[in-house]
Design an enzyme around this catalytic site. Structure first.
Site, PDB file in Angstrom:
ATOM      1  N   GLY A  43       0.834  -1.186   0.000  1.00  0.00           N
ATOM      2  CA  GLY A  43       0.000   0.000   0.000  1.00  0.00           C
ATOM      3  C   GLY A  43       0.868   1.235   0.000  1.00  0.00           C
ATOM      4  O   GLY A  43       2.039   1.191   0.388  1.00  0.00           O
ATOM      5  N   HIS A  93      -3.973   1.222   7.879  1.00  0.00           N
ATOM      6  CA  HIS A  93      -2.635   1.820   7.857  1.00  0.00           C
ATOM      7  C   HIS A  93      -2.589   2.996   6.876  1.00  0.00           C
ATOM      8  O   HIS A  93      -2.130   4.090   7.217  1.00  0.00           O
ATOM      9  CB  HIS A  93      -1.615   0.733   7.464  1.00  0.00           C
ATOM     10  CG  HIS A  93      -0.215   1.220   7.362  1.00  0.00           C
ATOM     11  ND1 HIS A  93       0.747   0.893   8.293  1.00  0.00           N
ATOM     12  CD2 HIS A  93       0.417   1.987   6.434  1.00  0.00           C
ATOM     13  CE1 HIS A  93       1.903   1.449   7.941  1.00  0.00           C
ATOM     14  NE2 HIS A  93       1.722   2.120   6.817  1.00  0.00           N
ATOM     15  N   GLU A  94      -3.090   2.766   5.660  1.00  0.00           N
ATOM     16  CA  GLU A  94      -3.071   3.824   4.641  1.00  0.00           C
ATOM     17  C   GLU A  94      -4.034   4.952   4.997  1.00  0.00           C
ATOM     18  O   GLU A  94      -3.730   6.127   4.783  1.00  0.00           O
ATOM     19  CB  GLU A  94      -3.374   3.258   3.252  1.00  0.00           C
ATOM     20  CG  GLU A  94      -2.418   2.173   2.776  1.00  0.00           C
ATOM     21  CD  GLU A  94      -0.940   2.539   2.852  1.00  0.00           C
ATOM     22  OE1 GLU A  94      -0.589   3.748   2.751  1.00  0.00           O
ATOM     23  OE2 GLU A  94      -0.114   1.631   3.026  1.00  0.00           O
ATOM     24  N   GLN A 152       2.639  10.036   1.144  1.00  0.00           N
ATOM     25  CA  GLN A 152       3.963   9.425   1.156  1.00  0.00           C
ATOM     26  C   GLN A 152       4.780   9.780  -0.084  1.00  0.00           C
ATOM     27  O   GLN A 152       5.990   9.594  -0.079  1.00  0.00           O
ATOM     28  CB  GLN A 152       3.858   7.901   1.275  1.00  0.00           C
ATOM     29  CG  GLN A 152       3.369   7.446   2.633  1.00  0.00           C
ATOM     30  CD  GLN A 152       3.324   5.938   2.683  1.00  0.00           C
ATOM     31  OE1 GLN A 152       2.355   5.322   2.265  1.00  0.00           O
ATOM     32  NE2 GLN A 152       4.400   5.343   3.199  1.00  0.00           N
ATOM     33  N   HIS A 171      -2.428   7.356   7.241  1.00  0.00           N
ATOM     34  CA  HIS A 171      -1.527   8.296   6.553  1.00  0.00           C
ATOM     35  C   HIS A 171      -2.272   9.544   6.086  1.00  0.00           C
ATOM     36  O   HIS A 171      -1.732  10.646   6.131  1.00  0.00           O
ATOM     37  CB  HIS A 171      -0.863   7.633   5.339  1.00  0.00           C
ATOM     38  CG  HIS A 171       0.370   6.863   5.660  1.00  0.00           C
ATOM     39  ND1 HIS A 171       1.476   7.431   6.252  1.00  0.00           N
ATOM     40  CD2 HIS A 171       0.682   5.567   5.445  1.00  0.00           C
ATOM     41  CE1 HIS A 171       2.420   6.517   6.404  1.00  0.00           C
ATOM     42  NE2 HIS A 171       1.959   5.368   5.924  1.00  0.00           N
ATOM     43  N   CYS A 228       6.505   0.219   7.107  1.00  0.00           N
ATOM     44  CA  CYS A 228       6.057   1.387   6.357  1.00  0.00           C
ATOM     45  C   CYS A 228       7.182   1.856   5.453  1.00  0.00           C
ATOM     46  O   CYS A 228       8.340   1.926   5.881  1.00  0.00           O
ATOM     47  CB  CYS A 228       5.653   2.498   7.332  1.00  0.00           C
ATOM     48  SG  CYS A 228       5.008   3.971   6.522  1.00  0.00           S
ATOM     49  N   LEU A 229       6.826   2.169   4.221  1.00  0.00           N
ATOM     50  CA  LEU A 229       7.813   2.657   3.263  1.00  0.00           C
ATOM     51  C   LEU A 229       8.443   3.965   3.733  1.00  0.00           C
ATOM     52  O   LEU A 229       9.571   4.279   3.360  1.00  0.00           O
ATOM     53  CB  LEU A 229       7.160   2.845   1.893  1.00  0.00           C
ATOM     54  CG  LEU A 229       6.572   1.571   1.273  1.00  0.00           C
ATOM     55  CD1 LEU A 229       5.780   1.914   0.016  1.00  0.00           C
ATOM     56  CD2 LEU A 229       7.652   0.546   0.991  1.00  0.00           C
TER      57      LEU A 229
END
Length: 176
Positions: free
Chosen positions: A48, A143-144, A53, A147, A101-102
């Site tokens: 994701g 999670h997304e 991000q 963000h 997480c990226l």
């Protein structure tokens, strides 16, 4: 042609910013951003990615669950762009699971999340969709979604002992 976007890292203010509503899903700039996000999440083996991000403060994210090096046990799901997503309901049943997480490379956290969610969002073509997700896909959505509200998974950790390095995570073979 999609381009690979740079990923904002923890500490950059955009990750703590509330994202803005997308008013015109069919706008060519929005469509181009979605294409770029799809290419970027695939390139970095993510499941994701949120627009914040990639330095775009818009309420868009991609859910792209598939097995890979970061999440070897992830279920397969067609990568899906979700615009202006909303959480309709969250199950009372919570479950802790490992997340990375990226934007926070090298760290995994054991994060409590609702096991099931009811959601709605606009597709990239502007069609309203309602759905229910459970387990790992519900975790990705939450999670997304966080963000888009300036929240990272570290904010959801109950105890610092629930954090480990990515290297240790891979060494112990923890399932997704």
């Amino acid at each position: 042609m999609p381009i690979l976007r740079q990923i904002a890292q923890l500490g950059h203010p955009i990750l703590r910013q509330e994202a803005l509503t997308v008013h015109d899903p069919l706008n060519p700039l929005v469509q181009s951003l979605i294409d770029d996000m799809m290419a970027t999440v695939a390139e970095v083996n993510g499941v994701g990615i949120a627009a914040t991000q990639v330095y775009e403060p818009l309420r868009i994210f991609i859910v792209a669950s598939r097995p890979g090096i970061r999440y070897p046990h992830a279920p397969v799901m067609e990568p899906t762009a979700m615009l202006n997503p909303e959480l309709i309901w969250l199950s009372d049943q919570k479950e802790k699971g490992w997340e990375g997480c990226l934007s926070i490379p090298g760290i995994r956290g054991f994060v409590p999340r609702s096991k099931k969610v009811g959601i709605k969002y606009l597709t990239r073509s502007g069609v309203l969709q309602e759905n229910e997700f459970s387990d790992f896909i519900a975790r990705i959505f939450q999670h997304e979604f966080d963000h888009l509200n300036g929240i990272v998974f570290l904010d959801r950790i109950e105890n610092n002992r629930d954090l480990i390095s990515e290297k240790e995570y891979l060494r112990i073979g923890t399932s997704a």
